[in-house]
Design an enzyme around this catalytic site. Structure first.
Site, PDB file in Angstrom:
ATOM      1  N   GLU A  54       0.461  -1.609   4.529  1.00  0.00           N
ATOM      2  CA  GLU A  54       0.879  -0.207   4.579  1.00  0.00           C
ATOM      3  C   GLU A  54       2.348  -0.095   4.964  1.00  0.00           C
ATOM      4  OE1 GLU A  54      -0.036   3.960   6.995  1.00  0.00           O
ATOM      5  OE2 GLU A  54      -1.557   2.387   6.971  1.00  0.00           O
ATOM      6  N   ARG A 102      -7.908  -1.509   8.976  1.00  0.00           N
ATOM      7  CA  ARG A 102      -9.082  -0.673   8.704  1.00  0.00           C
ATOM      8  C   ARG A 102      -9.652  -0.023   9.969  1.00  0.00           C
ATOM      9  NH1 ARG A 102     -13.338  -3.275   4.543  1.00  0.00           N
ATOM     10  NH2 ARG A 102     -14.051  -1.356   3.525  1.00  0.00           N
ATOM     11  N   PHE A 111      -6.159  -3.852   3.554  1.00  0.00           N
ATOM     12  CA  PHE A 111      -6.804  -3.545   4.841  1.00  0.00           C
ATOM     13  C   PHE A 111      -5.842  -2.917   5.852  1.00  0.00           C
ATOM     14  CE2 PHE A 111      -8.938  -7.510   3.267  1.00  0.00           C
ATOM     15  CZ  PHE A 111     -10.064  -6.889   2.763  1.00  0.00           C
ATOM     16  N   ARG A 169      -4.683   7.702  16.894  1.00  0.00           N
ATOM     17  CA  ARG A 169      -6.052   7.706  16.362  1.00  0.00           C
ATOM     18  C   ARG A 169      -7.034   7.123  17.375  1.00  0.00           C
ATOM     19  NH1 ARG A 169      -8.737   8.633  11.326  1.00  0.00           N
ATOM     20  NH2 ARG A 169      -6.774   9.257  10.373  1.00  0.00           N
ATOM     21  N   GLU A 227     -12.862   3.309   5.639  1.00  0.00           N
ATOM     22  CA  GLU A 227     -12.834   2.868   7.037  1.00  0.00           C
ATOM     23  C   GLU A 227     -14.111   3.110   7.839  1.00  0.00           C
ATOM     24  OE1 GLU A 227      -8.437   3.455   8.685  1.00  0.00           O
ATOM     25  OE2 GLU A 227      -9.124   5.134   7.463  1.00  0.00           O
ATOM     26  N   GLN A 274       0.823  -1.203   0.000  1.00  0.00           N
ATOM     27  CA  GLN A 274       0.000   0.000   0.000  1.00  0.00           C
ATOM     28  C   GLN A 274       0.864   1.264   0.000  1.00  0.00           C
ATOM     29  OE1 GLN A 274      -2.666  -2.146   3.262  1.00  0.00           O
ATOM     30  NE2 GLN A 274      -3.363  -0.066   2.976  1.00  0.00           N
ATOM     31  N   PHE A 318      -7.694   1.812  12.020  1.00  0.00           N
ATOM     32  CA  PHE A 318      -6.413   2.333  12.522  1.00  0.00           C
ATOM     33  C   PHE A 318      -6.480   2.815  13.965  1.00  0.00           C
ATOM     34  CE2 PHE A 318      -2.585   5.088  12.192  1.00  0.00           C
ATOM     35  CZ  PHE A 318      -1.751   4.268  11.459  1.00  0.00           C
ATOM     36  N   THR A 372      -3.330  11.512  10.505  1.00  0.00           N
ATOM     37  CA  THR A 372      -3.097  12.355  11.681  1.00  0.00           C
ATOM     38  C   THR A 372      -1.681  12.921  11.692  1.00  0.00           C
ATOM     39  OG1 THR A 372      -2.638  10.342  12.958  1.00  0.00           O
ATOM     40  CG2 THR A 372      -4.848  11.254  13.092  1.00  0.00           C
ATOM     41  N   ALA A 384      -5.828   5.388   5.588  1.00  0.00           N
ATOM     42  CA  ALA A 384      -6.547   6.451   6.301  1.00  0.00           C
ATOM     43  C   ALA A 384      -7.772   6.939   5.521  1.00  0.00           C
ATOM     44  CB  ALA A 384      -5.615   7.628   6.610  1.00  0.00           C
TER      45      ALA A 384
END
Length: 750
Positions: free
Chosen positions: A227, A337, A223, A305, A707, A192, A339, A435, A504
């Site tokens: 990442e 998903r 998902f 988060r 998400e 990702q 996060f 974020t 995100a």
């Protein structure tokens, strides 16, 4: 309705995934030797037997790394290959490279490692007590909880334990790497985050980033699991190519993928909630213990988060929320998903449900009394704008006839002794943006060719969520041309550099706005050419359905001829669009700011039926009012809602990750780790859009979708709990997810 442009390729088997890429002659295959223990010193590594196998080319250790043996992204605390100590079962120690995958895997099984076993820690609370933290704790606060308790009529305390979740993407982690002319390497990675892969390989090999080209066509699911964690596996393949000088392919078998990769973070939490006589939440405190695993990975950002979403969809004037990111001897847990948001929301929903039980009211009464209103302040300092929390709640209540639903559940329970139904409501408020403010940027490279066709390159990764379709739609809408003229190319670090990961829920917003900027600039140039050709003012012209219009009326000038004229006049038909989300900022020294571009709202009502003899259950109906903004693709967005809510239900019901005290994953296959299938899926999922206008910062006012709907699944947990209570009036609410049939059976007869 515009369908996903990849649909035909998927159903005919023509879509190309990593394992479908034709291999170059002489390609080698890699297998990973992972640690057998969760915490140990490495005493000796013996690969004599493995090296004797015909076809084994090389066995690679940390000492073969030419650059830095470091893949930590936020914190530099994770080696690519273990050196002297291992910190979780499955931690990579060596890479076996052989002529076939079968030979590589057989040789890997023959590598003998002597350990001195150390005591592992798998529980986050134990890790905290021992001072094993990945980073210092962080606290969000608003008002003064210490003085607020005296104003509360009801004060309730309890504990919450939240399980993890396996990503179980269809395509496992993998990469294919080979050398190209000039000492460069080309990397095909199931990631990702192509730039993260590029940076990691650059660091491991000690070469500049421009020597590494990463190309991604699509993923078979991500998902969040790809990442950050895809970078290490791609770096192993790149290291093997560097050492052997040959192309190397590394694709993890499913068991290795489940054993070696991190999951959604398990959390444990203690909460204290105080309410007034009119059911207003006056104060809320919680301490959460995040199980980060053996290295930081993305845990610090996920923890953040959780803090952002710890008050859910509610305004609470006095809060204090602390999260400890705890270091344990499990694989480093990672993005998934939501996060960290789902864990925070589950705690506040548990607190509200417990308060309702003890006060003797329906949970919905407390939820309704505390929903966000316009200009309410979040505990992180941002003011709520364009708030649709109450609107979606009221519309769901009305459209789905909540009172009749409630009565039907009650009537069913009156006439059925060993089958009981339950119902619960889940309001949603989820912030959209990375974020980490610096990550909220994207670029798009757009070319218009002489025949009028258009190509788009961005940093967005297509992983089944339909982002390529939305990018093509943006270009089609802005340029006023048929979407069939547009091709969205693979994501490539040579065409679009310094990309943020597709995560995100920001892939369409960031990259779509970059496409909008690039295509708008190109359209402006073309309109100028059209004005010269037609003799009209530029502001009177537009492009609609591939025809240049004058004050809305079609002219004789068509798209293809306009492009041809522009090229002959040497007008630039390529453009690079750069988009950086405005207005967002956050000061971590004060834990205050404006971190989100906007929020997504919605409400779900879920009903369930529990078999009180067996402890099994069905998810009957899922009713949702969702805030799509002005959706540019309702078909794709509805699919995302349906997939997300089922995945959320799975997380809190059947998907049970089990490690033993030695840190060994016991739920390591699809026979021991259960995910929702067609037989478990809800009987109906009905989702209606909230009539509203989306914000300017959403691409073409179409809100992010990936998400937020995941959180609706939380209602299933409480619906099952309510069904248990209907059978066993002595039952008190438990907050220990997932709520498996075994746990249900125990609670039915406690």
């Amino acid at each position: 309705m515009m369908k996903n442009i990849d649909t035909i390729g998927h159903v005919t088997g023509k879509s190309v995934y990593l394992d479908d890429i034709p291999t170059i002659a002489g390609t080698l295959h890699a297998a990973i030797v992972g640690s057998a223990l969760a915490h140990a010193k490495i005493i000796n590594i013996n690969f004599d037997e493995a090296a004797k196998i015909d076809g084994v080319e090389r066995i690679i250790l940390h000492s073969d790394i030419p650059g830095e043996n470091q893949i930590g992204s936020i914190i530099e605390d994770e080696t690519l290959l273990a050196e002297h100590e291992v910190h979780y079962q499955g931690q990579p120690i060596a890479i076996v490279v052989a002529k076939t995958e079968r030979i590589a895997r057989k040789a890997a099984s023959l590598v003998k490692i002597d350990y001195k076993e150390l005591e592992p820690v798998t529980d986050p609370r134990e890790a905290k007590e021992k001072g094993l933290l990945l980073i210092p704790p962080r606290t969000f606060r608003m008002g003064n909880t210490d003085s607020a308790w005296s104003n509360c009529k009801y004060i309730i305390e309890d504990r919450v334990d939240i399980g993890g979740q396996e990503h179980l993407y269809i395509e496992t982690q993998g990469a294919y790497v080979y050398n190209v002319e000039g000492g460069y390497i080309k990397v095909h990675s199931s990631t990702q985050g192509p730039t993260a892969v590029q940076k990691t390989i650059s660091r491991i090999l000690g070469i500049p980033m421009h020597m590494v080209e990463v190309d991604v066509v699509r993923l078979g699911g991500g998902f969040g699991g790809k990442e950050d964690q895809a970078s290490g596996f791609a770096a192993m393949a790149a290291l093997a190519t560097y050492v052997t000088g040959k192309p190397v392919k590394l694709v993890l078998p499913r068991h290795d993928d489940m054993r070696m990769t991190g999951k959604r973070h398990p959390y444990s939490a203690d909460f204290k909630i105080g309410l007034s006589d009119d059911l207003k939440i006056v104060a809320f405190e919680t301490t959460m213990y995040q199980n980060g695993g053996a290295a930081a990975d993305l845990s610090p950002a996920i923890m953040e988060r959780t803090l952002f979403h710890s008050t859910g969809s509610y305004f609470i004037p006095n809060t204090r929320v602390t999260v400890y990111s705890c270091k344990t001897n499990l694989p480093p847990n990672t993005a998934f998903r939501g996060f960290g948001g789902p864990q925070g929301m589950f705690v506040i929903e548990s607190a509200i449900a417990k308060a309702a039980e003890q006060i003797g009211v329906d949970t919905i009464e407390i939820q309704k009394a505390n929903l966000l209103n316009e200009s309410d302040e979040f505990q992180y300092g941002q003011k709520a704008e364009n708030v649709n929390a109450r609107k979606s709640f009221e519309l769901a209540y009305e459209k789905f006839d909540f009172e009749n639903l409630k009565k039907s559940v009650e009537n069913y329970n009156k006439i059925n002794k060993y089958s009981k139904r339950g119902m619960a409501v889940m309001p949603l408020c989820f912030g959209i943006s990375f974020t980490n403010t610096s990550m909220n940027q994207a670029r798009a490279l757009v070319h218009i060719y002489q025949d009028g066709s258009v190509s788009i390159s961005t940093g967005a990764i297509e992983m089944g969520q339909g982002v390529n379709t939305k990018l093509a739609q943006v270009a089609s809408i802005v340029l006023g041309i048929d979407i069939k003229r547009i091709k969205v190319h693979s994501t490539n670090t040579s065409r679009v550099a310094n990309t943020s990961p597709t995560a995100a829920s920001s892939g369409a917003d960031l990259n779509g706005n970059a496409v909008r900027i690039a295509t708008s600039a190109l359209k402006k140039r073309l309109i100028k050419v059209a004005a010269e050709e037609l003799g009209f003012n530029e502001d009177e012209l537009n492009i609609e359905n591939e025809v240049i219009t004058h004050n809305g009326n079609p002219t004789q000038l068509h798209w293809q001829n306009l492009v041809k004229s522009a090229h002959l006049k040497r007008v630039a038909l390529s453009e690079n669009g750069h988009y950086a989300t405005p207005i967002i900022h956050f000061d971590k020294t004060k834990e205050k700011g404006h971190p989100f571009a906007y929020h997504v709202y919605g409400t779900a009502i879920i009903t369930t039926t529990v078999d009180c003899i067996r402890g099994t259950y069905t998810i009957d109906d899922v009713h949702i009012v969702h805030d799509f903004g002005n959706s540019i693709n309702p078909t794709i967005d509805l699919g995302q809602v349906e997939g997300a809510v089922v995945q959320g239900i799975g997380w809190l019901t059947m998907e049970e990750l089990v490690f033993d005290k030695k840190g060994k994953l016991l739920s390591n296959s699809l026979s021991t780790y259960k995910v929702p299938d067609i037989f478990f899926a809800p009987k109906t999922i009905e989702c209606i859009p909230l009539p509203t206008n989306g914000p300017d910062l959403a691409v073409l006012r179409s809100k992010a979708i990936g998400e937020p709907p995941f959180m609706y699944g939380i209602a299933a947990y409480f619906a099952i709990q309510n069904a248990i209570k209907a059978f066993n009036p002595k039952h008190t609410l438990k907050f220990d997810s997932p709520l498996t049939p075994e746990k249900v059976l125990m609670q039915l007869y406690e």
